[in-house]
Design a protein around this motif. Structure first.
Motif, PDB file in Angstrom:
ATOM      1  N   THR A  41     -37.982  15.665  29.688  1.00 31.10           N
ATOM      2  CA  THR A  41     -37.075  14.515  29.757  1.00 31.10           C
ATOM      3  C   THR A  41     -37.691  13.309  29.063  1.00 31.10           C
ATOM      4  N   GLU A  42     -36.920  12.672  28.145  1.00 34.14           N
ATOM      5  CA  GLU A  42     -37.319  11.413  27.522  1.00 34.14           C
ATOM      6  C   GLU A  42     -36.193  10.402  27.738  1.00 34.14           C
ATOM      7  N   SER A  43     -36.484   9.090  27.729  1.00 34.10           N
ATOM      8  CA  SER A  43     -35.436   8.098  27.954  1.00 34.10           C
ATOM      9  C   SER A  43     -35.751   6.793  27.221  1.00 34.10           C
ATOM     10  N   PHE A  44     -34.668   6.064  26.809  1.00 35.44           N
ATOM     11  CA  PHE A  44     -34.746   4.696  26.320  1.00 35.44           C
ATOM     12  C   PHE A  44     -34.102   3.823  27.390  1.00 35.44           C
ATOM     13  N   SER A  45     -34.859   2.965  28.015  1.00 35.32           N
ATOM     14  CA  SER A  45     -34.354   2.209  29.152  1.00 35.32           C
ATOM     15  C   SER A  45     -34.164   0.739  28.806  1.00 35.32           C
ATOM     16  N   ASN A  46     -33.511   0.030  29.699  1.00 35.23           N
ATOM     17  CA  ASN A  46     -33.287  -1.423  29.589  1.00 35.23           C
ATOM     18  C   ASN A  46     -32.533  -1.810  28.323  1.00 35.23           C
ATOM     19  N   ASN A  47     -31.475  -1.078  27.976  1.00 36.55           N
ATOM     20  CA  ASN A  47     -30.643  -1.420  26.831  1.00 36.55           C
ATOM     21  C   ASN A  47     -29.750  -2.610  27.176  1.00 36.55           C
ATOM     22  N   SER A  48     -29.555  -3.517  26.169  1.00 39.75           N
ATOM     23  CA  SER A  48     -28.738  -4.702  26.421  1.00 39.75           C
ATOM     24  C   SER A  48     -28.109  -5.168  25.120  1.00 39.75           C
ATOM     25  N   LEU A  49     -26.814  -5.468  25.140  1.00 39.92           N
ATOM     26  CA  LEU A  49     -26.094  -6.021  23.998  1.00 39.92           C
ATOM     27  C   LEU A  49     -25.506  -7.362  24.412  1.00 39.92           C
ATOM     28  N   THR A  50     -25.793  -8.423  23.636  1.00 40.80           N
ATOM     29  CA  THR A  50     -25.304  -9.758  23.959  1.00 40.80           C
ATOM     30  C   THR A  50     -24.582 -10.341  22.760  1.00 40.80           C
ATOM     31  N   ALA A  51     -23.372 -10.854  22.968  1.00 38.11           N
ATOM     32  CA  ALA A  51     -22.614 -11.460  21.881  1.00 38.11           C
ATOM     33  C   ALA A  51     -23.298 -12.733  21.407  1.00 38.11           C
ATOM     34  N   GLY A  52     -23.315 -12.946  20.085  1.00 38.34           N
ATOM     35  CA  GLY A  52     -23.909 -14.156  19.525  1.00 38.34           C
ATOM     36  C   GLY A  52     -23.027 -15.367  19.764  1.00 38.34           C
ATOM     37  N   THR A  53     -23.513 -16.538  19.405  1.00 36.61           N
ATOM     38  CA  THR A  53     -22.766 -17.777  19.597  1.00 36.61           C
ATOM     39  C   THR A  53     -22.590 -18.494  18.265  1.00 36.61           C
ATOM     40  N   LEU A  54     -21.550 -19.301  18.192  1.00 38.92           N
ATOM     41  CA  LEU A  54     -21.262 -20.123  17.031  1.00 38.92           C
ATOM     42  C   LEU A  54     -20.710 -21.437  17.560  1.00 38.92           C
ATOM     43  N   ASP A  55     -21.516 -22.494  17.513  1.00 41.39           N
ATOM     44  CA  ASP A  55     -21.156 -23.757  18.150  1.00 41.39           C
ATOM     45  C   ASP A  55     -21.268 -24.888  17.145  1.00 41.39           C
ATOM     46  N   MET A  56     -20.153 -25.562  16.888  1.00 40.42           N
ATOM     47  CA  MET A  56     -20.115 -26.634  15.902  1.00 40.42           C
ATOM     48  C   MET A  56     -20.108 -27.995  16.585  1.00 40.42           C
ATOM     49  N   SER A  57     -20.789 -28.939  15.947  1.00 39.44           N
ATOM     50  CA  SER A  57     -20.792 -30.319  16.408  1.00 39.44           C
ATOM     51  C   SER A  57     -20.489 -31.217  15.212  1.00 39.44           C
ATOM     52  N   VAL A  58     -19.631 -32.218  15.418  1.00 35.76           N
ATOM     53  CA  VAL A  58     -19.260 -33.139  14.344  1.00 35.76           C
ATOM     54  C   VAL A  58     -19.469 -34.567  14.817  1.00 35.76           C
ATOM     55  N   SER A  59     -20.246 -35.334  14.060  1.00 35.68           N
ATOM     56  CA  SER A  59     -20.441 -36.748  14.377  1.00 35.68           C
ATOM     57  C   SER A  59     -19.720 -37.595  13.348  1.00 35.68           C
ATOM     58  N   ALA A  60     -19.171 -38.717  13.783  1.00 34.81           N
ATOM     59  CA  ALA A  60     -18.471 -39.647  12.904  1.00 34.81           C
ATOM     60  C   ALA A  60     -19.037 -41.038  13.115  1.00 34.81           C
ATOM     61  N   ASP A  61     -19.445 -41.696  12.024  1.00 36.14           N
ATOM     62  CA  ASP A  61     -20.040 -43.025  12.098  1.00 36.14           C
ATOM     63  C   ASP A  61     -19.408 -43.935  11.064  1.00 36.14           C
ATOM     64  N   VAL A  62     -19.035 -45.136  11.490  1.00 33.16           N
ATOM     65  CA  VAL A  62     -18.633 -46.165  10.539  1.00 33.16           C
ATOM     66  C   VAL A  62     -19.913 -46.801  10.023  1.00 33.16           C
ATOM     67  N   VAL A  63     -20.279 -46.486   8.787  1.00 36.95           N
ATOM     68  CA  VAL A  63     -21.584 -46.893   8.260  1.00 36.95           C
ATOM     69  C   VAL A  63     -21.537 -48.230   7.538  1.00 36.95           C
ATOM     70  N   ALA A  64     -20.350 -48.675   7.135  1.00 36.58           N
ATOM     71  CA  ALA A  64     -20.216 -49.972   6.466  1.00 36.58           C
ATOM     72  C   ALA A  64     -18.759 -50.396   6.552  1.00 36.58           C
ATOM     73  N   ALA A  65     -18.532 -51.701   6.508  1.00 32.94           N
ATOM     74  CA  ALA A  65     -17.175 -52.225   6.601  1.00 32.94           C
ATOM     75  C   ALA A  65     -17.155 -53.668   6.127  1.00 32.94           C
ATOM     76  N   ASN A  66     -15.956 -54.198   5.868  1.00 34.07           N
ATOM     77  CA  ASN A  66     -15.843 -55.599   5.500  1.00 34.07           C
ATOM     78  C   ASN A  66     -15.995 -56.471   6.757  1.00 34.07           C
ATOM     79  N   GLN A  67     -16.008 -57.786   6.564  1.00 30.48           N
ATOM     80  CA  GLN A  67     -16.341 -58.694   7.653  1.00 30.48           C
ATOM     81  C   GLN A  67     -15.379 -58.563   8.829  1.00 30.48           C
ATOM     82  N   TYR A  68     -14.090 -58.339   8.539  1.00 35.11           N
ATOM     83  CA  TYR A  68     -13.123 -58.214   9.633  1.00 35.11           C
ATOM     84  C   TYR A  68     -13.475 -57.061  10.551  1.00 35.11           C
ATOM     85  N   TRP A  69     -13.760 -55.906   9.939  1.00 38.80           N
ATOM     86  CA  TRP A  69     -14.092 -54.770  10.773  1.00 38.80           C
ATOM     87  C   TRP A  69     -15.436 -54.974  11.476  1.00 38.80           C
TER      88      TRP A  69
END
Length: 291
Positions: A41-69
């Motif tokens: 008898t031979e065996s391969f033990s502790n098998n595990s399959l885990t789905a990967g992840t895909l996580d997006m992050s978006v940052s928005a910055d007002v980097v310059a503006a006229n005097q009113y803004w």
């Protein structure tokens, strides 16, 4: 003592020998039934399959503006979209000719490389209030919505943190036809968004025309860009982040026809895995394939 019946003696002896033989065979059979087969008898033990992840992050910055803004706190606007809940964006209620702002977006995709699509949704224009100067300019009281065609909404590929519009470089070729070395005089922008013979500043209506179908971010060769991280960090084709900047400007030459008018829209970012995906966003009905 003499045996008077030799036949009976012979019969009993034969029966006894036959009986002993039967017992012997039974013993042999029992021995065969309890013997073991060769095995391993031979065996391969502790098998595990885990789905990967895909996580997006978006940052928005007002980097310059006229005097009113600046006075309105425009430079303090910095938000990050990194959840399922929508993030409320830029809201300005009193734009006048000459106002401008630069909003830069940085997109990162975690764990695996992804394709990125940018789209506008729910684009709407409103005539708003219809004061007498607007009616006089338009020649009627129909109260047309003109702000979308007048507001420059120009996509640039980079910004150098100079604090003004001079820090913008390289008009995005999808939205504008321009040379990478184009010199632009911002002091006298044309009302139609044209600077010189080579450049075109996209207005809000034109930008929505490109983005409403979904635009897949591409590299300089026109191939969909890989944004994020690869498994070992050695894939040179994968960009850690992707950044672009949006110039919002209402030129000085715009007249009374835009008084009280307004526009609104949602800016939506999506990502799909790169692996096993030869046609990103192909299953979405709103996707298009701009060059």
């Amino acid at each position: 003592m003499t045996d008077n019946n030799p036949k009976l003696y012979d019969l009993s002896r034969r029966k006894m020998l036959a009986g002993l033989g039967a017992v012997g065979l039974a013993s042999v059979g029992a021995g065969l039934g309890t013997s073991a087969y060769f095995s391993d008898t031979e065996s391969f033990s502790n098998n595990s399959l885990t789905a990967g992840t895909l996580d997006m992050s978006v940052s928005a910055d007002v980097v310059a503006a006229n005097q009113y803004w600046m006075d309105q706190g425009g430079l303090d606007i910095s938000v990050v979209a990194d959840s399922q809940e929508p993030v409320f964006g830029l809201q300005v209620d009193d734009i006048k000719p000459g106002d401008w702002a630069i909003v830069c977006f940085e997109i990162s995709v975690g764990d695996n490389p992804g394709y990125v699509q940018v789209a506008t949704e729910n684009f709407a224009q409103s005539g708003g209030v219809n004061p007498e100067p607007e009616q006089a300019e338009e020649g009627d009281a129909n109260n047309d919505a003109d702000l979308g065609a007048a507001l420059l909404t120009t996509v640039w590929q980079s910004y150098d943190d100079s604090g003004d519009r001079a820090g913008l470089s390289t008009l995005d070729p999808v939205f504008n036809n321009a040379s990478d070395l184009l010199t632009i005089d911002y002091a006298e922008p044309d009302e139609d968004g044209v600077a010189g013979l080579d450049a075109h500043y996209t207005n809000a209506v034109e930008a929505d025309g490109v983005l409403s179908g979904g635009y897949i971010v591409k590299d300089d060769t026109g191939v969909p860009m890989l944004v994020g991280s690869d498994s070992d960090g050695t894939d040179s084709e994968v960009a850690d982040t992707y950044e672009f900047c949006l110039l919002l400007e209402l030129p000085y030459e715009v007249g009374n026809e835009i008084q009280g008018d307004g526009i609104s829209f949602d800016l939506v970012f999506e990502t799909e895995q790169v692996r096993n995906n030869d046609t990103p966003f192909a299953n979405q009905t709103n996707s298009t394939s701009q060059n």
